[in-house]
Enzyme design. Sequence first.
Site, PDB file in Angstrom:
ATOM      1  N   ASP A   1       2.753  -0.414  -3.480  1.00 11.95           N
ATOM      2  CA  ASP A   1       2.530   0.858  -4.170  1.00 11.95           C
ATOM      3  C   ASP A   1       2.339   2.058  -3.266  1.00 11.95           C
ATOM      4  O   ASP A   1       1.539   2.025  -2.329  1.00 11.95           O
ATOM      5  CB  ASP A   1       1.218   0.795  -4.991  1.00 11.95           C
ATOM      6  CG  ASP A   1       1.331  -0.037  -6.241  1.00 11.95           C
ATOM      7  OD1 ASP A   1       2.439  -0.275  -6.699  1.00 11.95           O
ATOM      8  OD2 ASP A   1       0.271  -0.419  -6.765  1.00 11.95           O
TER       9      ASP A   1
ATOM     10  N   GLU B   1       3.791  -6.507  -5.794  1.00  8.06           N
ATOM     11  CA  GLU B   1       3.934  -5.052  -5.928  1.00  8.06           C
ATOM     12  C   GLU B   1       3.505  -4.376  -4.628  1.00  8.06           C
ATOM     13  O   GLU B   1       2.547  -4.797  -3.978  1.00  8.06           O
ATOM     14  CB  GLU B   1       3.062  -4.563  -7.089  1.00  8.06           C
ATOM     15  CG  GLU B   1       3.271  -3.123  -7.476  1.00  8.06           C
ATOM     16  CD  GLU B   1       2.534  -2.765  -8.772  1.00  8.06           C
ATOM     17  OE1 GLU B   1       2.007  -1.653  -8.832  1.00  8.06           O
ATOM     18  OE2 GLU B   1       2.498  -3.585  -9.706  1.00  8.06           O
TER      19      GLU B   1
ATOM     20  N   GLU C   1       1.066   5.743  -4.721  1.00  6.77           N
ATOM     21  CA  GLU C   1       0.700   6.547  -5.879  1.00  6.77           C
ATOM     22  C   GLU C   1       0.104   7.858  -5.376  1.00  6.77           C
ATOM     23  O   GLU C   1      -0.729   7.856  -4.464  1.00  6.77           O
ATOM     24  CB  GLU C   1      -0.305   5.824  -6.784  1.00  6.77           C
ATOM     25  CG  GLU C   1       0.292   4.659  -7.542  1.00  6.77           C
ATOM     26  CD  GLU C   1      -0.678   4.067  -8.549  1.00  6.77           C
ATOM     27  OE1 GLU C   1      -0.270   3.859  -9.705  1.00  6.77           O
ATOM     28  OE2 GLU C   1      -1.840   3.819  -8.175  1.00  6.77           O
TER      29      GLU C   1
END
Length: 290
Positions: free
Chosen positions: A101, A99, A103
């Site tokens: 990311d 993953e 955010e």
Amino acid sequence: MASPKLLLLSLLLLATFVVASLANLYQDIDITWGDGRANILNNGELLTLSLDKTSGSGFQSKNEYMFGKIDMQLKLVPGNSAGTVTAYYLSSQGPTHDEIDFEFLGNLSGDPYILHTNVFSQGKGNREQQFYLWFDPTADFHTYSILWNPQRIIFSVDGTPIREFKNSESIGVAYPKNQPMRIYSSLWNADDWATRGGLVKTDWSKSPFTASYRNFNANACVWSSGSSSCSSASPSSTSSNGGWYSQELDSTSQERMKWVQKNYMIYNYCTDTKRFPQGLPPECTATTMS
């Protein structure tokens, strides 16, 4: 000489073609949850995600990718966004997933958003770096990019690199390179942790909260039926913009990244000795970590 009417018709047809060529969200994106809270608008040019007290919403890319440069323009939830999280990330599936990311952690009106980044490889994350932004991400659209190739992952904002995670397999650090990933995005309530560690709760009187997306671009190797759209011998030969496959930061880009990290980084796992009393992760002390 063409008549004015014919010229106008030609211009209208050209404009229609240009819009159609940009309106790719229907082609590239599947809305996956939210019960009507996610919408593709303006003939596919714009996508919105909304959150209310009942539910958030989300989408994913139709394609899976195995390396690429992914761009998306976002305009974040304005006003009092405390408690909300807008997530935009690449991910595979399963307990040993990879993953990458972005955010965006909401905040009270007037307080800055926090941009939270992380990299998971084979199910292991804990590689957080957090930043303030040098602009208001709710006032207009800005481009958030992930460059992922076999050597490095580069996070960029409006073309400015903010973080680089290099392949450190040579010192025993797992690197995302064997699992194809999709783009995912969601807008959801995380007021148990998102703003000041959960001290500030979501003000539902301000809902629905809405984040907007446009200009998705995936210059990437598409993974389908167990194989990549890129030639294993020369991925760059499959695309006129294939330089991303071997791209690295030049000296100018490195200086720009250092500027961001000096002035806007607010958390770096690689300096958190209290969190890692047995010693910082190996990539933190190697020259391969930025």
